[in-house]
Structures are given as C-alpha cells and as structure tokens.
Design a protein around this motif. Structure first.
Motif, PDB file in Angstrom:
ATOM      1  N   LEU A  88      79.739  11.282  24.245  1.00 50.00           N
ATOM      2  CA  LEU A  88      78.931  12.125  25.126  1.00 50.00           C
ATOM      3  C   LEU A  88      79.139  11.596  26.534  1.00 50.00           C
ATOM      4  N   TYR A  89      79.638  12.440  27.426  1.00 56.81           N
ATOM      5  CA  TYR A  89      79.999  11.949  28.747  1.00 56.81           C
ATOM      6  C   TYR A  89      79.413  12.855  29.828  1.00 56.81           C
ATOM      7  N   SER A  90      79.283  12.306  31.012  1.00 60.09           N
ATOM      8  CA  SER A  90      78.836  13.057  32.186  1.00 60.09           C
ATOM      9  C   SER A  90      79.719  12.687  33.370  1.00 60.09           C
ATOM     10  N   VAL A  91      80.079  13.688  34.130  1.00 61.38           N
ATOM     11  CA  VAL A  91      80.900  13.491  35.323  1.00 61.38           C
ATOM     12  C   VAL A  91      80.115  13.984  36.533  1.00 61.38           C
ATOM     13  N   GLN A  92      79.953  13.109  37.527  1.00 59.72           N
ATOM     14  CA  GLN A  92      79.244  13.526  38.735  1.00 59.72           C
ATOM     15  C   GLN A  92      80.075  14.541  39.498  1.00 59.72           C
ATOM     16  N   GLN A  93      79.441  15.638  39.894  1.00 61.08           N
ATOM     17  CA  GLN A  93      80.119  16.671  40.658  1.00 61.08           C
ATOM     18  C   GLN A  93      79.295  17.023  41.895  1.00 61.08           C
ATOM     19  N   THR A  94      79.987  17.217  43.001  1.00 61.30           N
ATOM     20  CA  THR A  94      79.372  17.701  44.230  1.00 61.30           C
ATOM     21  C   THR A  94      79.950  19.079  44.513  1.00 61.30           C
ATOM     22  N   ILE A  95      79.091  20.099  44.461  1.00 59.89           N
ATOM     23  CA  ILE A  95      79.521  21.491  44.537  1.00 59.89           C
ATOM     24  C   ILE A  95      78.873  22.119  45.761  1.00 59.89           C
ATOM     25  N   PRO A 148      70.877  25.632  38.993  1.00 54.00           N
ATOM     26  CA  PRO A 148      70.041  24.673  39.737  1.00 54.00           C
ATOM     27  C   PRO A 148      70.084  24.989  41.223  1.00 54.00           C
ATOM     28  N   LEU A 149      69.033  24.630  41.921  1.00 54.59           N
ATOM     29  CA  LEU A 149      68.983  24.843  43.361  1.00 54.59           C
ATOM     30  C   LEU A 149      69.731  23.731  44.095  1.00 54.59           C
ATOM     31  N   PRO A 150      70.252  24.011  45.278  1.00 50.69           N
ATOM     32  CA  PRO A 150      70.937  22.962  46.051  1.00 50.69           C
ATOM     33  C   PRO A 150      70.024  21.765  46.272  1.00 50.69           C
ATOM     34  N   ASN A 151      70.600  20.562  46.195  1.00 50.90           N
ATOM     35  CA  ASN A 151      69.816  19.336  46.381  1.00 50.90           C
ATOM     36  C   ASN A 151      70.510  18.317  47.269  1.00 50.90           C
ATOM     37  N   SER A 152      71.640  18.705  47.872  1.00 56.13           N
ATOM     38  CA  SER A 152      72.376  17.755  48.703  1.00 56.13           C
ATOM     39  C   SER A 152      71.632  17.493  50.004  1.00 56.13           C
ATOM     40  N   PRO A 153      71.500  16.233  50.392  1.00 57.55           N
ATOM     41  CA  PRO A 153      70.818  15.924  51.663  1.00 57.55           C
ATOM     42  C   PRO A 153      71.668  16.239  52.883  1.00 57.55           C
ATOM     43  N   THR A 154      72.951  16.556  52.697  1.00 60.54           N
ATOM     44  CA  THR A 154      73.838  16.796  53.831  1.00 60.54           C
ATOM     45  C   THR A 154      74.397  18.212  53.868  1.00 60.54           C
ATOM     46  N   ASP A 155      74.221  19.000  52.800  1.00 56.82           N
ATOM     47  CA  ASP A 155      74.788  20.346  52.718  1.00 56.82           C
ATOM     48  C   ASP A 155      73.716  21.291  52.193  1.00 56.82           C
ATOM     49  N   PRO A 156      73.243  22.243  53.001  1.00 56.59           N
ATOM     50  CA  PRO A 156      72.189  23.155  52.542  1.00 56.59           C
ATOM     51  C   PRO A 156      72.585  23.965  51.308  1.00 56.59           C
ATOM     52  N   GLN A 157      73.885  24.180  51.125  1.00 56.69           N
ATOM     53  CA  GLN A 157      74.376  24.928  49.950  1.00 56.69           C
ATOM     54  C   GLN A 157      74.907  23.988  48.870  1.00 56.69           C
ATOM     55  N   LEU A 159      75.194  21.043  45.862  1.00 55.70           N
ATOM     56  CA  LEU A 159      74.524  20.604  44.642  1.00 55.70           C
ATOM     57  C   LEU A 159      75.214  19.353  44.113  1.00 55.70           C
ATOM     58  N   ILE A 160      74.468  18.288  43.949  1.00 57.34           N
ATOM     59  CA  ILE A 160      74.964  17.078  43.298  1.00 57.34           C
ATOM     60  C   ILE A 160      74.398  17.068  41.883  1.00 57.34           C
ATOM     61  N   THR A 161      75.265  17.083  40.900  1.00 60.49           N
ATOM     62  CA  THR A 161      74.811  17.255  39.524  1.00 60.49           C
ATOM     63  C   THR A 161      75.701  16.476  38.571  1.00 60.49           C
ATOM     64  N   THR A 208      83.280  25.041  38.380  1.00 53.84           N
ATOM     65  CA  THR A 208      82.391  23.886  38.364  1.00 53.84           C
ATOM     66  C   THR A 208      80.928  24.284  38.513  1.00 53.84           C
ATOM     67  N   VAL A 209      80.654  25.578  38.668  1.00 59.14           N
ATOM     68  CA  VAL A 209      79.270  26.028  38.776  1.00 59.14           C
ATOM     69  C   VAL A 209      78.578  25.763  37.442  1.00 59.14           C
ATOM     70  N   PRO A 210      77.475  25.026  37.418  1.00 62.81           N
ATOM     71  CA  PRO A 210      76.876  24.581  36.147  1.00 62.81           C
ATOM     72  C   PRO A 210      76.548  25.726  35.190  1.00 62.81           C
ATOM     73  N   GLY A 211      76.999  25.574  33.951  1.00 62.33           N
ATOM     74  CA  GLY A 211      76.668  26.514  32.892  1.00 62.33           C
ATOM     75  C   GLY A 211      77.515  27.762  32.838  1.00 62.33           C
ATOM     76  N   VAL A 212      78.364  27.994  33.840  1.00 58.95           N
ATOM     77  CA  VAL A 212      79.109  29.246  33.907  1.00 58.95           C
ATOM     78  C   VAL A 212      80.272  29.274  32.921  1.00 58.95           C
ATOM     79  N   ALA A 213      81.107  28.235  32.937  1.00 66.09           N
ATOM     80  CA  ALA A 213      82.341  28.247  32.141  1.00 66.09           C
ATOM     81  C   ALA A 213      82.276  27.344  30.913  1.00 66.09           C
ATOM     82  N   THR A 214      81.103  26.842  30.557  1.00 67.73           N
ATOM     83  CA  THR A 214      80.982  25.941  29.407  1.00 67.73           C
ATOM     84  C   THR A 214      81.670  26.540  28.184  1.00 67.73           C
ATOM     85  N   SER A 215      82.488  25.732  27.505  1.00 69.61           N
ATOM     86  CA  SER A 215      83.282  26.243  26.389  1.00 69.61           C
ATOM     87  C   SER A 215      83.340  25.233  25.254  1.00 69.61           C
TER      88      SER A 215
END
Length: 395
Positions: A88-95, A148-157, A159-161, A208-215
């Motif tokens: 079970l793995y997780s990769v940090q992504q900044t979108i 998820p809503l944007p949460n980056s402190p430097t980019d209004p659009q 998402l760090i997930t 990379t948009v969360p949940g969109v291309a999960t396969s």
C-alpha cells in the motif's frame, strides 16, 4: 508495461534433492517509521500510507512410494515455493487548476467573459455566472464537486495531496525433476506471477486529479518449461527444451470517469460509446481522462537446443533458438468515449487567469473542441525470432 524488451536473461531455478529442505522469509516496511515531508507539513497533510510486506516459503525434496522404494535412491524430486507481496503506497502530488469552492458555484474574484464581439474581443464580463449549462452541472455533480478543495499555501488553485494505490502479488513456482539414468534427466517447471494493482492516476498516468482516473490493473505472466539434458559422453552434452509464456496487462477504470460512478452525466454523442466511460474533459490543460479498458496479451512459444563438446583445449558450442509470438492489444486511449476541450480564449480586462476563463467557459458550455472516434480498434502484432550460434571457447 509491455512496451519493449532490452535483454534476454537466463535464470536457473531451485530443484529438490534426496533430503527435504525448506524455508520461509519475510520483510515489512510501514509509514509509522517514516517522517512526514516538508510540503505535507506546510499544507497540514498527514503522511501517506507506505506499507510493504514481502513474505513467502519454499520446500523441496524427493518423491517416492513408502515401503516400495527408498527415498535416498529416489529419481524424482519436487520443489514448491510461493512469494506474496502486499503493498500500500502513497505518492505526494502537487496539482494546480483545481476549482475553488467559489468557482464551483460560478463566482470569480476577477471578471470573466461571457460574450465576445465580432472581432473576438470581450463584450460582456461578469464576476458571477448564475445559469450553468446542463451538461456542466452534471459534471459538477458527479465529478468536480467531489474533488478536494485547494489547500496550497502558495497557489490559490493548488492541491497538495497523497495519491494512494495498492500492489498485490502471489508468485507460485513448481518444479519436478526426474533422473532416468546417468545420461538422461528432465524437469518440468511452472511459474505463475500475477500482479493486481490499484493505480490512482490511471494506466500510463493520464490524470493526476484525485479520483478521476483511478483504475484496477493486472500485470503478469504464466510460463511452462520442459527441459531435457542428455550426456552423450564425458565431454559431450546435449540439452534442449520447449517453453510457453503468456503475459498480460489489463486496466479497467473504477474512478469518476467510469459511467457507473457518474450516473448523472448523460451526453448525446455523435457515435455510440461502448467503453462504459463518460466523455473526458480538458480545462485549460487540466486533464480529466483515463485509458480504459486496456487489454494486452502476448503469448510466446520457444524451442531451443544447445550442444556442448570439449575437445582438448577447445570447448565447442552450437545451438538454435526459435521464438514465435502473436499478440495484440486495445489502444492505450479512450477515443470512443469522446473529449470536451475548454480553452480560455481572449481574456477580459481585470486580472482573470486563463483557468478562470476556461472554467467559466466550461460552466457556460462553451466548448472549444470536441473529438470522438467511432470505435476503439484493437491492434495485433506478430514477431518470430530464429537464432543460431557457433562458439569456440579456446584455452
């Protein structure tokens, strides 16, 4: 996966003997032993799952009939082993280009254009769009409002997930050896190595948009090998074999773009869609797409023969190898599902970004381009290899 080969590797697997031997092994990794990253802490994102377990066992020994034969004089031997992988793995992504809650409601900080004049300049600009295109509303309901809503402190659009996935494998090896006499020995080997994965960004990372291309994916191979060795003389050995191998790669969308997960999206298309997907989106370069379904099969049959003869200072080797492969795959795209593209066009005065305008065009149903193929044709390939060699190892 299955793109191209770069080498041929010959591997010798274990075999059984006159005594029983076995063993077990295990390896474990867990995120509780890891520190969180700087950017996760900055965005108040918890450390993602990182669990890796690799364990297995093996046993080998003689095959004999008690009270009818002596196992120490057995001529048939077995080896059996299994290796299990659970990951079970997780990769940090900044979108970037993730719509804010205000944008999803049609409200923009800077004015966006809603109509253009004949010269292409903006004629009407507003900060709020009250009426949404019906198809855009369907995509908002089933996909975009679930992001998820944007949460980056430097980019209004931004998402760090954490993109999470799984990788599970059970590899099985079975080998039977038989020694007919001092000259002739044979073995039969079976190897099955399937991988079962859940990939968060889809096959070949289409979005990379969360949940969109999960396969869900499978990847692996099953092989059989029959091998014989015949000792012609003290310095002369003949060995050969027959092998088959079937390898595969499959992928099936289970994310938002699967039509079963987006029941509100109902778009009338020029061609009948057969992939059980809703049409993809591209909003100012932000991709909502997936390659599905994908199915690749490449069975291979191999025949080989090698002759080794030592004569004085010469070791003469000669052999042949024949490999026959016929396979095929569906295209690594979903062109039959269709794609809507929303571009920004000419920006109005007032500071709107390209994504602001492209998303406003999406809400209004102002499509820049739409493409759809009438089918997803499958491709086939055939490769036959015929090899021969002569070699002299001179000492």
């Amino acid at each position: 996966f299955g793109g191209a080969g770069a080498a041929v590797v010959s591997v010798q697997t274990k075999s059984g003997g006159t005594d029983f031997h076995g063993g077990a092994f295990g390896f474990l990794r867990n995120q509780v032993f890891n520190a969180n990253s700087y950017f996760n802490n900055l965005a108040k994102v918890k450390i993602g799952a990182q669990r890796y377990g690799d364990f297995g066992y093996f046993i080998g020994g003689p095959v004999w009939i008690p009270k009818h034969s002596d196992r120490h004089n057995a001529k048939t031997f077995f080896f059996f082993g299994q290796e299990m992988l659970r990951s079970l793995y997780s990769v940090q992504q900044t979108i970037t280009n993730i719509p804010t809650v205000s944008q999803r409601a049609g409200n923009f900080v800077h004015p966006v254009c809603t109509s253009y004049n004949s010269s292409g300049a903006c004629a009407t600009s507003v900060n709020s769009i009250a009426s949404f295109d019906p198809t855009a509303q369907e995509y908002l309901t089933d996909i975009i409002d679930k992001l998820p809503l944007p949460n980056s402190p430097t980019d209004p659009q931004g998402l760090i997930t954490q993109a999470a996935g799984t990788n599970n494998e059970v590899q099985t090896l079975i080998r039977i050896d038989h020694q007919f006499n001092n000259k002739l020995s044979v073995f039969l080997r079976y190897l099955d190595d399937p991988f079962n994965l859940v990939v968060p960004n889809g096959f070949q990372s289409t979005s990379t948009v969360p949940g969109v291309a999960t396969s869900k994916m499978t990847d692996g191979a099953t092989s059989w090998l029959g091998h014989a060795t015949y000792v012609i003389g003290t310095n002369h050995v003949l060995e050969g074999g027959f092998a088959t191998r079937t390898n595969w790669v499959t992928s099936q969308a289970i994310g938002f773009l699967a039509s079963a997960n987006s029941p509100d999206i109902s778009v009338k298309l020029p061609y009948v869609a057969t992939l059980n997907l809703v049409p993809s989106l591209s909003i100012s370069g932000s991709s909502y797409s997936v390659n599905s379904p994908y199915n690749e099969r490449n069975p291979i049959t191999q025949i080989f023969l090698n002759n080794t003869n030592s004569l004085g200072r010469h070791t003469l080797k000669a052999g042949i190898n024949i490999e026959l492969e016929t396979g095929g795959s569906t295209p690594n795209s979903s062109v039959n599902a269709g794609t809507f593209t929303f571009a920004p066009g000419t920006l109005p005065a007032g500071g709107a970004t390209q994504f602001d305008q492209a998303f406003a065009n999406f809400l209004q149903g102002k499509v820049a381009t739409f493409t759809q193929a009438n089918s997803n044709p499958a491709g086939t390939n055939s490769t036959n290899i015929y090899e021969g060699y002569v070699q002299d190892d001179f000492r």
